[in-house]
Enzyme design. Structure first.
Site, PDB file in Angstrom:
ATOM      1  N   LYS A  47       0.806  -1.241   0.000  1.00  0.00           N
ATOM      2  CA  LYS A  47       0.000   0.000   0.000  1.00  0.00           C
ATOM      3  C   LYS A  47       0.836   1.286   0.000  1.00  0.00           C
ATOM      4  CE  LYS A  47      -3.917  -1.880   2.543  1.00  0.00           C
ATOM      5  NZ  LYS A  47      -4.896  -1.636   3.608  1.00  0.00           N
ATOM      6  N   ASP A  84      -9.647   2.982   3.087  1.00  0.00           N
ATOM      7  CA  ASP A  84      -9.633   2.324   4.403  1.00  0.00           C
ATOM      8  C   ASP A  84     -10.229   3.212   5.497  1.00  0.00           C
ATOM      9  OD1 ASP A  84      -8.498  -0.091   3.602  1.00  0.00           O
ATOM     10  OD2 ASP A  84      -6.453   0.652   3.849  1.00  0.00           O
ATOM     11  N   THR A 120       7.001   0.398  20.391  1.00  0.00           N
ATOM     12  CA  THR A 120       8.149   1.266  20.125  1.00  0.00           C
ATOM     13  C   THR A 120       7.670   2.710  20.177  1.00  0.00           C
ATOM     14  OG1 THR A 120       8.859  -0.453  18.598  1.00  0.00           O
ATOM     15  CG2 THR A 120      10.053   1.647  18.493  1.00  0.00           C
TER      16      THR A 120
HETATM   17  P1  ATR Z   1       1.692  -2.028   8.930  1.00  0.00           P
HETATM   18  O1  ATR Z   1       2.380  -0.937   8.203  1.00  0.00           O
HETATM   19  O2  ATR Z   1       1.130  -3.098   8.043  1.00  0.00           O
HETATM   20  O3  ATR Z   1       0.709  -1.542   9.955  1.00  0.00           O
HETATM   21  P2  ATR Z   1       3.983  -2.260  10.581  1.00  0.00           P
HETATM   22  O4  ATR Z   1       4.460  -0.963  10.104  1.00  0.00           O
HETATM   23  O5  ATR Z   1       4.990  -3.322  10.724  1.00  0.00           O
HETATM   24  O6  ATR Z   1       2.836  -2.847   9.708  1.00  0.00           O
HETATM   25  O7  ATR Z   1       3.250  -1.999  11.983  1.00  0.00           O
HETATM   26  C1  ATR Z   1       2.788  -2.994  12.767  1.00  0.00           C
HETATM   27  C2  ATR Z   1       2.373  -2.427  14.121  1.00  0.00           C
HETATM   28  O8  ATR Z   1       2.046  -3.529  14.959  1.00  0.00           O
HETATM   29  C3  ATR Z   1       3.475  -1.666  14.827  1.00  0.00           C
HETATM   30  O9  ATR Z   1       2.890  -0.672  15.634  1.00  0.00           O
HETATM   31  C4  ATR Z   1       4.118  -2.740  15.682  1.00  0.00           C
HETATM   32  O10 ATR Z   1       4.788  -2.270  16.825  1.00  0.00           O
HETATM   33  P3  ATR Z   1       6.323  -1.745  16.718  1.00  0.00           P
HETATM   34  O11 ATR Z   1       6.283  -0.423  16.045  1.00  0.00           O
HETATM   35  O12 ATR Z   1       6.779  -1.691  18.121  1.00  0.00           O
HETATM   36  O13 ATR Z   1       7.054  -2.789  15.906  1.00  0.00           O
HETATM   37  C5  ATR Z   1       2.890  -3.504  16.112  1.00  0.00           C
HETATM   38  N1  ATR Z   1       3.198  -4.875  16.516  1.00  0.00           N
HETATM   39  C6  ATR Z   1       3.425  -5.933  15.710  1.00  0.00           C
HETATM   40  N2  ATR Z   1       3.661  -7.041  16.442  1.00  0.00           N
HETATM   41  C7  ATR Z   1       3.581  -6.669  17.758  1.00  0.00           C
HETATM   42  C8  ATR Z   1       3.709  -7.351  18.995  1.00  0.00           C
HETATM   43  N3  ATR Z   1       3.998  -8.644  19.059  1.00  0.00           N
HETATM   44  N4  ATR Z   1       3.557  -6.632  20.120  1.00  0.00           N
HETATM   45  C9  ATR Z   1       3.275  -5.315  20.081  1.00  0.00           C
HETATM   46  N5  ATR Z   1       3.128  -4.611  18.940  1.00  0.00           N
HETATM   47  C10 ATR Z   1       3.280  -5.288  17.800  1.00  0.00           C
END
Ligand code: ATR
Length: 278
Positions: free
Chosen positions: A70, A106, A157
């Site tokens: 995307k 979305d 994060t």
């Molecule tokens: P997308 O762009 O598809 O949303 P992404 O940029 O990888 O995917 O974002 C995923 C989100 O899910 C992020 O906020 C991520 O947290 P981090 O920024 O700390 O990586 C969160 N996320 C994914 N797995 C997680 C987990 N096991 N626990 C907490 N947060 C998680």
């Protein structure tokens, strides 16, 4: 004599086999008596550009773009809507004679599900968003337009949550924190899970303090069985725990409208898709 050609659409993602978009668009087409074809197109990131251009060159009319393309696909469009630009992501392409147009449905899909289907009045709500990735970036602007009291973006994060809050804070009351720093005040009216944790099979320590008996929980993810977040939210005593089927159908309906100029009846399709899902 020209041969009748059926208009071609599709969804491009990687992987994409789980996508419900073909079923949804076929149901929309039947319901509105539109003749069209909608394909499932599995395309890896390195082949995205070629596949998109090829689809347009061979007469394709429009594409839905899904994970993980995307954001990347924004490079391939000649023009894009303000909502796509705000989201930094495109999920709908229109192949015009002279260029590719990009839009993002979305955000409006989520808003229609929250406001029209679930009947939530977002004005003056305190909203918590869990996660700070692309999914969060796509929903902050439309949520702010509904004039909530506050939006807090909480993320594992912190720096990613802070970056998003800074990006959108000129448009409304958005702040950032870590999961573990979510207090019991304000009482959140709406908690949206925008992490990809559930999809990856992880169950992070979602913040219990966020859930009050009046809190509605909404998971942007959906599945044939309740999602880990929706189960967790119900266990915490949330007033209501909903998964993202409604958003899925509503975003598809907006894409269909962009392509065909006709608005399908989403309630009927949502019911067909979710019958037998608890
Ligand atoms: P997308 O762009 O598809 O949303 P992404 O940029 O990888 O995917 O974002 C995923 C989100 O899910 C992020 O906020 C991520 O947290 P981090 O920024 O700390 O990586 C969160 N996320 C994914 N797995 C997680 C987990 N096991 N626990 C907490 N947060 C998680």
């Amino acid at each position: 004599m020209t041969k009748d050609v059926i208009d071609r659409y599709g969804v491009m993602g990687y992987p994409v086999s789980h996508s419900r978009s073909p079923v949804i668009h076929r149901l929309f087409a039947q319901q509105t008596q539109q003749e069209l074809q909608y394909e499932l197109l599995q395309v890896s990131p390195s082949k995205l550009e070629r596949a998109v251009l090829q689809f347009g060159r061979t007469g394709g009319k429009g594409l839905n773009i899904t994970v993980p393309h995307k954001s990347e696909v924004t490079r391939l469009v000649g023009d894009m809507s303000e909502r796509a630009s705000n989201a930094g992501a495109v999920n709908t392409l229109v192949f015009r004679d002279d260029e590719i147009y990009g839009d993002n449905t979305d955000g409006v899909g989520l808003m229609r599900d929250l406001q029209d289907n679930l009947g939530l009045q977002l004005k003056e709500m305190n909203i918590l968003i869990l996660g700070a990735g692309g999914a969060t970036r796509g929903i902050v602007s439309p949520l702010l337009e509904a004039e909530p009291e506050s939006i807090v973006i909480a993320n594992r994060t912190l720096s990613r949550a802070t970056a998003l809050a800074d990006h959108f804070s000129a448009n409304g009351p958005v702040s950032a924190c870590r999961f573990k720093n979510i207090g019991t005040l304000p009482v959140y009216d709406l908690v949206i899970n925008a992490t990809s944790a559930g999809i990856k099979g992880d169950t992070p320590p979602y913040p219990e303090a966020a859930i009050h008996p009046k809190t509605v929980c909404y998971d942007l993810s959906y599945g044939l069985s309740p999602t880990p977040f929706s189960i967790w939210a119900a266990e915490q005593g949330a007033k209501r725990s909903v998964t993202g089927w409604g958003m899925l159908v509503e975003q598809a309906a907006e894409s269909f409208f962009i392509w065909r100029g006709v608005r399908p009846d989403t309630a009927a399709v949502l019911k067909q898709l979710t019958t037998n899902i608890s």
